[in-house]
Design a protein around this motif. Structure first.
Motif, short mmCIF file in Angstrom:
data_model
loop_
_atom_site.label_atom_id
_atom_site.label_comp_id
_atom_site.label_asym_id
_atom_site.label_seq_id
_atom_site.Cartn_x
_atom_site.Cartn_y
_atom_site.Cartn_z
N LEU A 70 4.59 6.34 -0.06
CA LEU A 70 4.78 6.78 1.31
C LEU A 70 5.95 6.02 1.94
CD1 LEU A 70 3.60 8.44 3.74
CD2 LEU A 70 2.24 6.40 4.29
N GLN B 257 -6.19 5.17 6.76
CA GLN B 257 -6.52 5.13 5.33
C GLN B 257 -6.23 3.74 4.74
OE1 GLN B 257 -4.09 8.36 4.00
NE2 GLN B 257 -5.58 9.95 4.55
N PHE B 258 -5.14 3.14 5.20
CA PHE B 258 -4.79 1.79 4.75
C PHE B 258 -5.87 0.79 5.17
CE2 PHE B 258 -2.74 -2.20 6.32
CZ PHE B 258 -2.55 -2.80 5.08
N THR C 6 1.19 4.27 -2.76
CA THR C 6 0.90 5.67 -2.43
C THR C 6 2.17 6.51 -2.28
OG1 THR C 6 0.82 5.11 -0.07
CG2 THR C 6 -1.27 5.10 -1.29
N ARG D 290 -2.96 8.62 10.65
CA ARG D 290 -3.98 8.83 9.61
C ARG D 290 -3.68 7.97 8.37
NH1 ARG D 290 -1.89 12.29 5.81
NH2 ARG D 290 -0.05 13.51 6.44
N ASN D 291 -2.38 7.72 8.08
CA ASN D 291 -2.02 6.86 6.95
C ASN D 291 -2.46 5.43 7.19
OD1 ASN D 291 0.95 8.73 7.15
ND2 ASN D 291 -0.51 9.01 5.49
N LEU D 292 -2.28 4.95 8.42
CA LEU D 292 -2.72 3.59 8.75
C LEU D 292 -4.23 3.47 8.72
CD1 LEU D 292 -0.30 2.52 11.64
CD2 LEU D 292 -0.26 1.83 9.25
N TYR E 161 0.84 -1.21 0.00
CA TYR E 161 0.00 0.00 0.00
C TYR E 161 0.87 1.26 0.00
CZ TYR E 161 -3.16 3.63 1.75
OH TYR E 161 -3.87 4.79 1.91
N CYS E 162 1.92 1.26 0.82
CA CYS E 162 2.79 2.44 0.92
C CYS E 162 3.59 2.65 -0.36
CB CYS E 162 3.74 2.29 2.12
SG CYS E 162 2.90 2.41 3.72
N ILE F 62 5.22 7.19 7.96
CA ILE F 62 3.86 6.70 8.23
C ILE F 62 3.34 7.29 9.53
CG2 ILE F 62 2.49 4.65 8.77
CD1 ILE F 62 4.38 3.04 6.98
N GLN F 63 2.13 7.83 9.47
CA GLN F 63 1.46 8.37 10.64
C GLN F 63 0.13 7.65 10.85
OE1 GLN F 63 1.15 12.64 10.39
NE2 GLN F 63 3.26 12.88 9.64
#
Length: 297
Positions: free
Chosen positions: A44, A56-57, A42, A52-54, A38-39, A49-50
């Motif tokens: 990332l 969204q994942f 995107t 909010r990113n997790l 995923y990263c 990674i923060q």
């Protein structure tokens, strides 16, 4: 921070410091691989990674209609991964720490009553060598609450029948002692002395208790098939497996008033929460008795 190096170090941590089994380690690494894919998509970086990113994942993963249980397990794996990164790479925060897992409706496992267990064991043809072996298998599954992997890996050198204990290797290569009853001891001795000792034994399997007809270690699949065939033979409609005998072992102990901590130790559960599922079975049983027999029900 490089994904490949981080995963390699994480694997070593799970092996050496956590002492997890190969299957558990593979599950953790699969969780990390999903996040890496995923990263990468995107663009990332791992160290950016923060929370909010997790989040969204996890929303992205949810679009694939993955069950809440799988999502919860995935999140648990990622929390462990980022906790490791905090220790190893000194990242300041765990971005997964405060993300709540989806609520799970805990499934109460299916159990057999003593009449059904007796019927299954009674359906075994004891005139054959395989029949005596199969009876011993069921006596141990129910009498000791073993996992099927613990059963097929059971060693003769770990049988202490004179003091009525056996030693098994459970999840994460953790050993534990389990008391064994007279019924199981009786058939275990018959099987070892009158069946196993007279059959072929392949090199490398001299210390394994349960062997197939060719003298090699009995497989997990074979134990499943033995139980499925017996269920069909007696017309049992419940869907059962070797694990059903483990559930029945625990449930019957709790119903009989056994201390939950003692049951936890015998089952090899890390957390008492896992063992507490059997108190739900006990309450369901009591509720069914009230419903059936109380005049106000």
């Amino acid at each position: 921070m490089n994904w490949d190096i981080a995963k390699k170090d994480f694997k070593r941590y799970l092996q050496l410091e956590r002492g997890l089994s190969n299957n558990s380690i593979e599950a953790y690494l699969n969780d990390v691989n999903k996040l890496e894919s995923y990263c990468t998509y995107t663009q990332l970086p791992l160290d950016a990674i923060q929370t909010r990113n997790l989040q969204q994942f996890l929303l992205f993963i949810n679009d694939f209609h993955i069950s809440p249980y799988t999502q919860a397990r995935l999140l648990s794996g990622l929390k462990t991964f980022f906790a490791f990164l905090q220790i190893e790479y000194l990242i300041t925060t765990n971005p997964a720490e405060h993300i709540e897992a989806p609520r799970l409706n805990r499934k109460v496992p299916s159990v057999l009553n003593i009449q059904e267990i007796d019927a299954l064991i009674g359906a075994i043809d004891l005139s054959t060598a395989e029949g005596m072996r199969n009876k011993t298998i069921l006596e141990l599954l129910y009498g000791c609450g073993l996992r099927v992997s613990e059963l097929v890996n059971l060693k003769i050198s770990n049988l202490f029948l004179d003091v009525e204990f056996i030693k098994v290797e459970g999840k994460g290569n953790k050993e534990r002692l389990i008391p064994i009853g007279q019924q199981a001891i009786k058939y275990l001795k018959i099987y070892l002395n009158e069946v196993r000792a007279k059959g072929p034994i392949k090199a490398g399997f001299e210390d394994i208790v349960f062997l197939n007809r060719r003298g090699a270690q009995l497989s997990r699949v074979m134990v499943f098939l033995i139980i499925k065939d017996l269920a069909k033979k007696i017309g049992l409609t419940k869907t059962i497996s070797p694990h059903t005998f483990r559930h029945s072992f625990a449930s019957h102990l709790v119903e009989g008033g056994a201390d939950l901590r003692a049951v936890q130790d015998m089952l090899g559960h890390e957390s008492i929460t896992t063992t507490e599922i059997y108190t739900h079975i006990d309450r369901d049983y009591l509720q069914s008795i009230i419903t059936q027999y109380h005049p106000r029900s």
